[in-house]
Design a protein around this motif. Structure first.
Motif, PDB file in Angstrom:
ATOM      1  N   ILE A 258       6.773   5.013   4.005  1.00  0.00           N
ATOM      2  CA  ILE A 258       6.608   6.308   4.005  1.00  0.00           C
ATOM      3  C   ILE A 258       5.387   6.936   4.467  1.00  0.00           C
ATOM      4  CG2 ILE A 258       7.165   8.544   2.346  1.00  0.00           C
ATOM      5  CD1 ILE A 258       8.620   6.520   0.324  1.00  0.00           C
ATOM      6  N   VAL A 259       5.472   7.574   5.776  1.00  0.00           N
ATOM      7  CA  VAL A 259       4.290   8.166   6.263  1.00  0.00           C
ATOM      8  C   VAL A 259       3.652   9.060   5.342  1.00  0.00           C
ATOM      9  CG1 VAL A 259       4.831   6.987   8.464  1.00  0.00           C
ATOM     10  CG2 VAL A 259       5.128   9.409   8.013  1.00  0.00           C
ATOM     11  N   GLY A 260       4.055   9.986   4.641  1.00  0.00           N
ATOM     12  CA  GLY A 260       3.448  11.195   4.012  1.00  0.00           C
ATOM     13  C   GLY A 260       4.055  12.621   4.394  1.00  0.00           C
ATOM     14  N   ARG A 261       5.316  12.504   5.008  1.00  0.00           N
ATOM     15  CA  ARG A 261       5.819  13.554   5.427  1.00  0.00           C
ATOM     16  C   ARG A 261       7.349  13.623   5.046  1.00  0.00           C
ATOM     17  NH1 ARG A 261       1.306  14.327   6.177  1.00  0.00           N
ATOM     18  NH2 ARG A 261       0.215  15.077   7.949  1.00  0.00           N
TER      19      ARG A 261
ATOM     20  N   VAL B 198      10.904   1.972  -2.999  1.00  0.00           N
ATOM     21  CA  VAL B 198      10.376   1.312  -3.961  1.00  0.00           C
ATOM     22  C   VAL B 198       8.542   1.411  -3.832  1.00  0.00           C
ATOM     23  CG1 VAL B 198      10.639  -1.029  -2.862  1.00  0.00           C
ATOM     24  CG2 VAL B 198       9.655  -0.906  -4.899  1.00  0.00           C
ATOM     25  N   GLU B 199       7.980   1.857  -4.810  1.00  0.00           N
ATOM     26  CA  GLU B 199       6.613   2.381  -4.555  1.00  0.00           C
ATOM     27  C   GLU B 199       5.814   1.067  -4.624  1.00  0.00           C
ATOM     28  OE1 GLU B 199       5.335   5.138  -3.388  1.00  0.00           O
ATOM     29  OE2 GLU B 199       3.377   4.774  -3.695  1.00  0.00           O
ATOM     30  N   LYS B 200       4.798   1.033  -3.662  1.00  0.00           N
ATOM     31  CA  LYS B 200       3.911  -0.265  -3.539  1.00  0.00           C
ATOM     32  C   LYS B 200       4.585  -1.902  -4.037  1.00  0.00           C
ATOM     33  CE  LYS B 200      -0.043   3.043  -3.732  1.00  0.00           C
ATOM     34  NZ  LYS B 200       0.857   4.219  -3.593  1.00  0.00           N
ATOM     35  N   PRO B 201       5.410  -2.085  -3.228  1.00  0.00           N
ATOM     36  CA  PRO B 201       6.241  -3.386  -3.786  1.00  0.00           C
ATOM     37  C   PRO B 201       5.247  -4.413  -3.508  1.00  0.00           C
ATOM     38  CG  PRO B 201       7.344  -2.690  -1.572  1.00  0.00           C
ATOM     39  CD  PRO B 201       6.087  -1.540  -2.126  1.00  0.00           C
TER      40      PRO B 201
ATOM     41  N   ARG C 285       0.742  -1.048  -0.055  1.00  0.00           N
ATOM     42  CA  ARG C 285      -0.083  -0.334  -0.021  1.00  0.00           C
ATOM     43  C   ARG C 285       0.798   1.319   0.173  1.00  0.00           C
ATOM     44  NH1 ARG C 285      -3.599  -1.217   5.000  1.00  0.00           N
ATOM     45  NH2 ARG C 285      -3.642   0.931   5.355  1.00  0.00           N
ATOM     46  N   TYR C 286       2.322   0.998   0.110  1.00  0.00           N
ATOM     47  CA  TYR C 286       3.046   2.183   0.389  1.00  0.00           C
ATOM     48  C   TYR C 286       4.412   2.297  -0.251  1.00  0.00           C
ATOM     49  CZ  TYR C 286       0.267   2.197   4.836  1.00  0.00           C
ATOM     50  OH  TYR C 286      -0.857   2.315   5.856  1.00  0.00           O
ATOM     51  N   GLY C 287       5.094   3.361  -0.244  1.00  0.00           N
ATOM     52  CA  GLY C 287       6.595   3.530  -0.787  1.00  0.00           C
ATOM     53  C   GLY C 287       7.400   2.740   0.595  1.00  0.00           C
ATOM     54  N   ILE C 288       8.219   2.097  -0.006  1.00  0.00           N
ATOM     55  CA  ILE C 288       8.960   1.317   1.310  1.00  0.00           C
ATOM     56  C   ILE C 288      10.423   1.413   1.055  1.00  0.00           C
ATOM     57  CG2 ILE C 288       9.730  -0.778   2.195  1.00  0.00           C
ATOM     58  CD1 ILE C 288       6.652  -0.295   2.665  1.00  0.00           C
TER      59      ILE C 288
ATOM     60  N   VAL D 186       2.705   9.318 -12.297  1.00  0.00           N
ATOM     61  CA  VAL D 186       4.200   9.883 -11.865  1.00  0.00           C
ATOM     62  C   VAL D 186       4.248   9.968 -10.167  1.00  0.00           C
ATOM     63  CG1 VAL D 186       5.725  11.683 -12.074  1.00  0.00           C
ATOM     64  CG2 VAL D 186       4.060  11.534 -13.944  1.00  0.00           C
ATOM     65  N   GLN D 187       5.177   9.122  -9.978  1.00  0.00           N
ATOM     66  CA  GLN D 187       5.318   8.696  -8.343  1.00  0.00           C
ATOM     67  C   GLN D 187       6.400   9.641  -7.931  1.00  0.00           C
ATOM     68  OE1 GLN D 187       3.198   7.173  -6.874  1.00  0.00           O
ATOM     69  NE2 GLN D 187       2.328   5.696  -8.277  1.00  0.00           N
ATOM     70  N   LEU D 188       6.320  10.286  -6.998  1.00  0.00           N
ATOM     71  CA  LEU D 188       7.241  11.129  -6.046  1.00  0.00           C
ATOM     72  C   LEU D 188       8.345  10.051  -5.635  1.00  0.00           C
ATOM     73  CD1 LEU D 188       8.157  13.878  -4.633  1.00  0.00           C
ATOM     74  CD2 LEU D 188       6.673  13.228  -2.754  1.00  0.00           C
ATOM     75  N   THR D 189       7.939   8.889  -5.151  1.00  0.00           N
ATOM     76  CA  THR D 189       8.887   7.899  -4.953  1.00  0.00           C
ATOM     77  C   THR D 189      10.207   7.630  -5.824  1.00  0.00           C
ATOM     78  OG1 THR D 189       7.142   7.052  -3.385  1.00  0.00           O
ATOM     79  CG2 THR D 189       9.168   5.742  -3.586  1.00  0.00           C
ATOM     80  N   ASP D 190       9.715   7.355  -7.145  1.00  0.00           N
ATOM     81  CA  ASP D 190      10.469   7.046  -8.300  1.00  0.00           C
ATOM     82  C   ASP D 190      11.657   8.478  -8.474  1.00  0.00           C
ATOM     83  OD1 ASP D 190       9.190   4.848  -8.428  1.00  0.00           O
ATOM     84  OD2 ASP D 190       8.316   5.522 -10.226  1.00  0.00           O
TER      85      ASP D 190
HETATM   86  C1  G1P Z   1       1.320   7.828  -1.225  1.00  0.00           C
HETATM   87  C2  G1P Z   1       2.816   7.678  -1.676  1.00  0.00           C
HETATM   88  C3  G1P Z   1       3.426   6.454  -0.861  1.00  0.00           C
HETATM   89  C4  G1P Z   1       3.402   6.740   0.575  1.00  0.00           C
HETATM   90  C5  G1P Z   1       1.881   6.830   0.856  1.00  0.00           C
HETATM   91  C6  G1P Z   1       1.294   7.244   2.430  1.00  0.00           C
HETATM   92  O1  G1P Z   1       0.973   6.838  -1.964  1.00  0.00           O
HETATM   93  O2  G1P Z   1       3.012   7.493  -3.078  1.00  0.00           O
HETATM   94  O3  G1P Z   1       4.886   6.419  -1.061  1.00  0.00           O
HETATM   95  O4  G1P Z   1       3.759   5.760   1.394  1.00  0.00           O
HETATM   96  O5  G1P Z   1       1.111   7.958   0.283  1.00  0.00           O
HETATM   97  O6  G1P Z   1       0.173   7.313   2.627  1.00  0.00           O
HETATM   98  P1  G1P Z   1      -0.724   6.771  -1.959  1.00  0.00           P
HETATM   99  O7  G1P Z   1      -1.468   6.566  -0.612  1.00  0.00           O
HETATM  100  O8  G1P Z   1      -1.174   8.128  -2.628  1.00  0.00           O
HETATM  101  O9  G1P Z   1      -1.118   5.711  -2.839  1.00  0.00           O
END
Ligand code: G1P
Length: 301
Positions: free
Chosen positions: A212-215, A198-201, A165-168, A237-241
């Motif tokens: 990544i919690v979003g800060r 890595v985004e959503k692995p 669900r997240y960036g890891i 377009v992913q910020l994580t990338d």
């Molecule tokens: C975004 C970010 C992700 C982050 C997450 C936190 O994902 O791309 O890296 O972990 O927020 O909530 P989204 O929730 O928009 O899919």
């Protein structure tokens, strides 16, 4: 320094409520969610303004942060000074806006505010997360200051099956916040040097369970890299990338925070739980809140 708050999403999960009301305007207790995020963004001394990136279809966000002198005056005439003060406060915060004209992803939304950060480091605060203590940005700024102005992100430990669900982050322990020297590697106060993102692995391929919690506190290089960032996970377009690409040229750190520092308001159930939990713990609301619940026979699972 500016803080960018992306708020351009469609709010699909909250439809039909978000048909006419932006998701960011849904209330938590007595204020819209976005106001908590703006207040948190403005908390560090280094920050002199917030930039909300929104869509042209959400003019309500712009109206909310405008002064409304006639409403204020009416409230004062009626002896409702506290409400007038609250209206005045929302209209006087240093908030500016940029538009994201197409929903092309978080990285694209951040890039839409490139002109506002003018080659400086900048904060990013995702709007679904309410942090009552407003202390995460100061922690990231402290780590950055002690590491030559490097980018720093806030991370927290999640269950291994939630990583998709997240960036890891990948990396290794590089230190601690002052006073947290005894913290375990994934405990609050640990500081990591980031070696990959890595985004959503897929859970089988995740390099850690730190998400990544979003800060974020990001260097100008990340903003530059967003300009030609190709779409990634979900075709967005992913910020994580772009952050991952910056690792070839610059150091990045992650500070581990308590996952319970913030409340997730990004889903209807998370938003409902946030309201209930914050009402129960806020002396302005808890008495009347529990009275209303008890009048219905209490809250049972
Ligand atoms: C975004 C970010 C992700 C982050 C997450 C936190 O994902 O791309 O890296 O972990 O927020 O909530 P989204 O929730 O928009 O899919």
């Amino acid at each position: 320094m500016k803080a960018i708050i992306p708020a351009a999403g469609l709010g699909t999960r909250f439809l039909p409520s978000t048909k006419c009301t932006p998701k960011e305007m849904l209330p938590v207790l007595d204020k819209p969610v976005i106001q908590y995020v703006v207040e948190e963004a403005l908390e560090p001394d280094e920050v002199d303004g917030a930039i909300i990136v929104t869509s042209p279809n959400k003019p309500e966000l712009l109206s909310y942060f405008q002064p409304d002198l006639s409403l204020e005056q009416l409230l004062r005439e009626r002896g409702k000074g506290a409400y007038a003060d609250a209206v005045a406060e929302a209209g006087s915060m240093p908030v500016d806006f940029r538009f994201q004209y197409k929903p092309k992803g978080l990285g694209h939304a951040i890039r839409s505010a490139a002109d506002a950060v003018a080659g400086e480091s900048f904060l990013v605060l995702l709007g679904d997360y309410v942090v009552p203590a407003r202390d995460i940005c100061d922690k990231m700024l402290a780590v950055s200051a002690s590491r030559g102005g490097a980018s720093v992100i806030a991370v927290a430990a999640c269950a291994p099956d939630e990583v998709s669900r997240y960036g890891i982050v990948a990396g290794e322990r590089a230190g601690s916040l002052p006073g947290c020297e005894g913290a375990g590697d994934s405990e609050p106060g640990a500081v990591w040097r980031v070696s990959g993102l890595v985004e959503k692995p897929d859970p089988a391929e995740a390099p850690s369970n730190l998400y990544i919690v979003g800060r974020y506190l990001l260097s100008p290089l990340v903003m530059d890299l967003l300009e030609d960032q190709a779409p990634g996970a979900g075709g967005e377009v992913q910020l994580t990338d772009a952050m991952a690409r910056s690792l070839d040229r610059e150091a990045m750190y992650a500070v581990v925070i308590d996952p319970l520092s913030g409340y997730d308001t990004g889903t209807p159930s998370g938003w409902m739980a946030t309201n209930a939990l914050m009402a129960a713990s806020d002396p302005r609301f808890s008495g009347a809140f529990w009275e209303a619940v008890d009048a219905r026979g209490g809250l049972k699972r």
